[in-house]
Design an enzyme around this catalytic site. Structure first.
Site, PDB file in Angstrom:
ATOM      1  N   ASP A  49       0.864  -1.176   0.000  1.00 52.94           N
ATOM      2  CA  ASP A  49       0.000   0.000   0.000  1.00 52.94           C
ATOM      3  C   ASP A  49       0.906   1.233   0.000  1.00 52.94           C
ATOM      4  O   ASP A  49       1.495   1.583   1.024  1.00 52.94           O
ATOM      5  CB  ASP A  49      -0.915   0.009   1.226  1.00 52.94           C
ATOM      6  CG  ASP A  49      -1.999  -1.074   1.168  1.00 52.94           C
ATOM      7  OD1 ASP A  49      -1.748  -2.147   0.580  1.00 52.94           O
ATOM      8  OD2 ASP A  49      -3.087  -0.850   1.735  1.00 52.94           O
ATOM      9  N   LYS A  70      -6.773   3.318  -3.678  1.00 46.04           N
ATOM     10  CA  LYS A  70      -7.203   3.324  -2.276  1.00 46.04           C
ATOM     11  C   LYS A  70      -7.435   4.765  -1.835  1.00 46.04           C
ATOM     12  O   LYS A  70      -6.659   5.658  -2.169  1.00 46.04           O
ATOM     13  CB  LYS A  70      -6.118   2.647  -1.428  1.00 46.04           C
ATOM     14  CG  LYS A  70      -6.357   2.657   0.087  1.00 46.04           C
ATOM     15  CD  LYS A  70      -5.220   1.916   0.801  1.00 46.04           C
ATOM     16  CE  LYS A  70      -5.314   2.055   2.312  1.00 46.04           C
ATOM     17  NZ  LYS A  70      -4.196   1.367   3.010  1.00 46.04           N
ATOM     18  N   LYS A  88     -10.136   0.270  -2.718  1.00 48.48           N
ATOM     19  CA  LYS A  88     -10.080   0.049  -1.266  1.00 48.48           C
ATOM     20  C   LYS A  88     -10.393   1.356  -0.524  1.00 48.48           C
ATOM     21  O   LYS A  88      -9.554   2.246  -0.448  1.00 48.48           O
ATOM     22  CB  LYS A  88      -8.691  -0.456  -0.842  1.00 48.48           C
ATOM     23  CG  LYS A  88      -8.543  -0.663   0.675  1.00 48.48           C
ATOM     24  CD  LYS A  88      -7.163  -1.181   1.036  1.00 48.48           C
ATOM     25  CE  LYS A  88      -6.956  -1.235   2.546  1.00 48.48           C
ATOM     26  NZ  LYS A  88      -5.615  -1.756   2.927  1.00 48.48           N
TER      27      LYS A  88
END
Length: 333
Positions: A165, A233, A269
């Protein structure tokens, strides 16, 4: 041809030229502007949809299977990570039918502890196993040199991280240096390459709370996908606002448009601020209505959360027994 080379070729095809500042600016600023009122009305409408009791059990279990159970604190210890993994593997000790979460998300130096604690359950969540996700690239600010960002990523992957991430350079993005942001994402993607030639999955964190406008969020979403992100995300969870339904809807619409244009499926996400099963169900409905139920699987949709799981477990127990358990029914994160 490597995955990053293929991604770049796709980007060149979509952009109609090399992904430099001028080409990216022409493309990103040529996207249709976001109707903020319309977007928020669509999100509000989706948020009011209810689900039948017969579907609620399915929805609660589905939410669990899509959670990245997260601890990202300066006070994290190997013991805390082991406890997190124990909960990920067996969320409700009183009910063995409770599904496992998709992944645990930790800082890079905690990856070996997470991998060791998972043991034989470490693997692909689409196969019923649990992945290890690591934040990288000077999370959460992204303020470091590219060399440090790449080393940060490569070290986590070498330690066994299945997913990275990363955070984009919001300062570069907001000052219009789109080529720099593209190149950094692309190079981080290449740093996700393992010795056997396979790649860890890359989630590109936009930090939507710092991007100021829906138009910027849309542009950043396109940029993250063009540069090779496997997921886009919303947030680090360290900046407010974090995930919101309108922002997630906008990102899902971008993913839908990318899929319609290229045939490639990109994950989304939302992370930060999703604390109740009621809120999480709104996201499930939004995903299903925007990109289709096929996106409701771990390699295409995740919740980044730390406290959501507890509420889902309490709701799940109420559905089974007809009453809520006391607060000591679930472990404290």
């Amino acid at each position: 041809m490597t995955t990053t080379e293929l991604s770049r070729r796709t980007a060149v095809d979509v952009l109609g030229g090399e992904p430099d500042d001028a080409t990216l600016r022409r493309f990103l600023h040529g996207l249709p502007g976001v109707d903020a009122v319309g977007l928020e009305q669509r999100a509000a409408g989706l948020g009011t949809r209810s689900i039948k009791t017969t579907s609620k059990a399915w929805a609660l279990d589905k939410i669990i299977t899509l959670i990245d159970l997260t601890t990202l604190e300066g006070s994290d210890t190997p013991g805390k990570v082991r406890s997190l993994v124990a909960k990920a593997k067996n969320p409700d000790a009183a009910d063995p039918s409770t599904p496992k979460v998709a992944a645990v998300c930790v800082y890079g130096d905690m990856v070996p502890d997470a991998v060791a604690a998972l043991g034989a359950l470490h693997g692909d969540p689409d196969d019923g196993l649990i992945s290890v996700a690591a934040v990288a690239t000077a999370f959460p600010s992204g303020r470091s040199s590219l060399a440090i960002k790449l080393a940060d990523t490569a070290e986590a992957v070498a330690a066994g991280a299945d997913e990275i991430d990363m955070v984009i350079d919001r300062g570069a993005f907001l000052s219009g240096r789109y080529g720099l942001v593209f190149d950094q994402i692309s190079q981080v993607k290449e740093a996700c390459r393992r010795a056997d030639g396979s790649y860890a999955s890359l989630k590109v964190i936009l930090e939507t709370g710092e991007l100021n406008t829906y138009d910027n969020i849309k542009r950043a979403s396109w940029l993250g996908i063009l540069a090779g992100g496997d997921f886009i995300k919303t947030s680090t969870g360290k900046v407010q606002p974090a995930a919101t339904l309108p922002t997630t809807l906008l990102m899902l619409e971008t993913v839908r448009d990318w899929h319609q244009g290229t045939g490639e499926k990109i994950g989304v996400k939302p992370a930060g601020g999703i604390r109740t099963s009621k809120d999480a169900v709104k996201y499930l409905v939004t995903v299903a209505e925007t990109v289709g139920e096929e996106w409701l699987q771990p390699h295409l949709f995740r919740f980044g959360a730390s406290s959501l799981l507890n509420d889902v477990l309490l709701q799940r127990q109420k559905l089974t027994t007809g009453h809520y358990s006391g607060p000591d029914y679930v472990t404290i994160d």
